[in-house]
Design an enzyme around this catalytic site. Structure first.
Site, mmCIF file in Angstrom:
data_model
loop_
_atom_site.group_PDB
_atom_site.id
_atom_site.type_symbol
_atom_site.label_atom_id
_atom_site.label_comp_id
_atom_site.label_asym_id
_atom_site.label_seq_id
_atom_site.Cartn_x
_atom_site.Cartn_y
_atom_site.Cartn_z
ATOM 1 N N ASP A 123 -3.996 28.330 37.474
ATOM 2 C CA ASP A 123 -3.954 26.929 37.887
ATOM 3 C C ASP A 123 -2.948 26.054 37.131
ATOM 4 O O ASP A 123 -2.184 25.313 37.723
ATOM 5 C CB ASP A 123 -5.369 26.332 37.784
ATOM 6 C CG ASP A 123 -5.483 24.965 38.413
ATOM 7 O OD1 ASP A 123 -4.810 24.735 39.431
ATOM 8 O OD2 ASP A 123 -6.239 24.134 37.909
ATOM 9 N N CYS A 129 -9.902 19.828 59.423
ATOM 10 C CA CYS A 129 -9.715 19.335 58.052
ATOM 11 C C CYS A 129 -8.761 18.146 58.001
ATOM 12 O O CYS A 129 -8.990 17.177 57.271
ATOM 13 C CB CYS A 129 -9.229 20.453 57.136
ATOM 14 S SG CYS A 129 -7.628 21.162 57.597
ATOM 15 N N CYS A 135 -12.882 16.467 45.360
ATOM 16 C CA CYS A 135 -13.324 16.192 46.736
ATOM 17 C C CYS A 135 -13.354 17.510 47.497
ATOM 18 O O CYS A 135 -12.383 18.273 47.445
ATOM 19 C CB CYS A 135 -12.372 15.208 47.411
ATOM 20 S SG CYS A 135 -12.793 14.848 49.139
ATOM 21 N N LEU A 140 -6.364 28.419 49.870
ATOM 22 C CA LEU A 140 -6.245 29.840 50.167
ATOM 23 C C LEU A 140 -7.572 30.289 50.792
ATOM 24 O O LEU A 140 -8.628 30.129 50.185
ATOM 25 C CB LEU A 140 -5.949 30.610 48.877
ATOM 26 C CG LEU A 140 -5.502 32.074 48.920
ATOM 27 C CD1 LEU A 140 -6.622 33.046 49.182
ATOM 28 C CD2 LEU A 140 -4.335 32.329 49.848
#
EC number: 1.17.99.6
Length: 379
Positions: free
Chosen positions: A134, A194, A240, A158
């Site tokens: 990350d 989305c 979120c 992903l």
């Protein structure tokens, strides 16, 4: 040892240490990503938290000159909390995004990647490895996509066939020349759920994110939260999950495979008012092991104040009044004043006016004016 045999042994070993998916790819430049990052930068869609130059983020050999392959791993994390406490009137709670439930995933994945590195070093002489999770230069998603672990959806996550997008990703750059795996071509098709569901329109289009409009990004900023995002924050304290929750590929996907990733319900969904009274030491002791604590308590407390305003929680007014008068941080004082006005009890006007007499910070005074304006509109 023959490299193909080593690859098979490594795949088996990865299962033994609790890795859900593993894939292999080359160290070729990520050309598509490079072009996309240049566009993102030109549009100011990047978050500013990215590490390294575009060249370093897309050229693995810049990070390890003799690298010959990259190993990508994925670990599945829970999407549902067992025995989740209810947020009730007078006892309101906030929520940390699922990626912050349990032990900090950076530590969990690094442990797995280090074990993989040690496994290779025992099998071959001269093995070099560089682990990333990350916060490294490489894009975990781009590596995982090219390594065949999953495909990148319109929500920029992903997505794996077995675990949906509820997976943590990490990679190991190495000088071992493994045979690359084939990328997965599956995609989202016509689905646009989305993009439509994003609270702030941060998903500009499928696969393109304006990071600075993303609620997850806004929850980790340290200054005053822009007004338009206060309305969208709800009770979110960190991160979120909306674009993942609505994804059809995640339907029914909930895995509890790593005890260290299980959330403590009282921390993943904490009470808001006690959170505002915590010292730095208390915050670190309670929340320090979670990934959502990395920016410290200030953004979390600011978000908790906004959440109390969202709930119009009158039981929080005494605490908010104290913060407005005594907290040394202008962002907390100002946000508390704004929230007092938003909650709007009868004596709120007098509360804010009294605090204004002693306040000298212009930004805080501006927030106090906003609070008074809410109250004026009510009269």
């Amino acid at each position: 040892m023959e490299i193909n045999q080593l690859k098979q042994e490594l795949i088996e070993y990865s299962k033994e240490i609790g890795v859900q998916k593993i894939g292999f790819t080359s160290t070729d430049t990520f050309e598509t990503l490079k072009q996309r990052l240049m566009v993102q930068q030109s549009l100011s869609f990047h978050s500013g938290f990215e590490k390294g130059t575009i060249e370093e983020r897309t050229t693995p050999t810049k990070l390890m000159p003799k690298a010959q392959s990259i190993i990508s791993i994925a670990l599945a994390y829970p999407s549902r909390m067992k025995d989740a406490p209810k947020s009730r009137k007078g006892d309101r709670r906030g929520i940390f995004a699922r990626a912050s439930w349990g032990k900090d995933y950076h530590d969990v994945l690094r442990e797995k990647l280090n074990l993989i590195g040690e496994f290779l070093q025992k099998k071959l002489d001269g093995v070099a490895c560089k682990a990333m999770v990350d916060t490294g230069e490489l894009s975990d998603r781009a590596v995982a996509k090219r390594a065949g672990v999953g495909f990148v959806g319109k929500n920029c996550s992903l997505i794996t066939e077995e675990y949906g997008s509820w997976v943590y990703l990490g990679e190991l750059i190495t000088n071992v020349p493994f045979e690359p795996d084939e990328p997965i071509e599956e995609g989202c098709g016509d689905c646009n759920i989305c993009v439509d569901a994003c609270p702030t329109g941060a998903l500009v289009q499928g696969g393109q994110l304006n990071a600075q409009r993303c609620v997850a990004y806004q929850t980790i900023t340290k200054s005053f939260l822009p007004d338009e995002f206060r309305e969208k924050l709800g009770n979110r304290l960190y991160g979120c999950d909306t674009c993942q929750i609505v994804c059809p590929k995640n339907k029914g996907k909930d895995f509890h495979l790593h005890p260290e990733m299980e959330p403590d319900p009282e921390l993943a969904k904490p009470k808001l008012i006690p959170l505002l009274k915590m010292s730095n030491r208390e915050f670190k002791e309670k929340f320090g092991y979670m990934s959502g604590s990395w920016r410290g308590k200030k953004p979390i407390q600011r978000n908790a104040i906004v959440a109390l305003a969202h709930y119009k929680d009158e039981t929080a007014l005494d605490t908010l009044e104290e913060l407005m008068h005594k907290d040394p941080r202008p962002v907390i004082r100002g946000t508390a004043a704004w929230a007092i006005g938003k909650i709007g009890r009868q004596d709120a006007y007098e509360m804010i006016e009294k605090a204004m007499e002693k306040e000298s910070d212009e930004d805080v005074l501006f927030e106090m004016e906003k609070g008074l304006e809410f109250l004026t509109q009510k009269i």
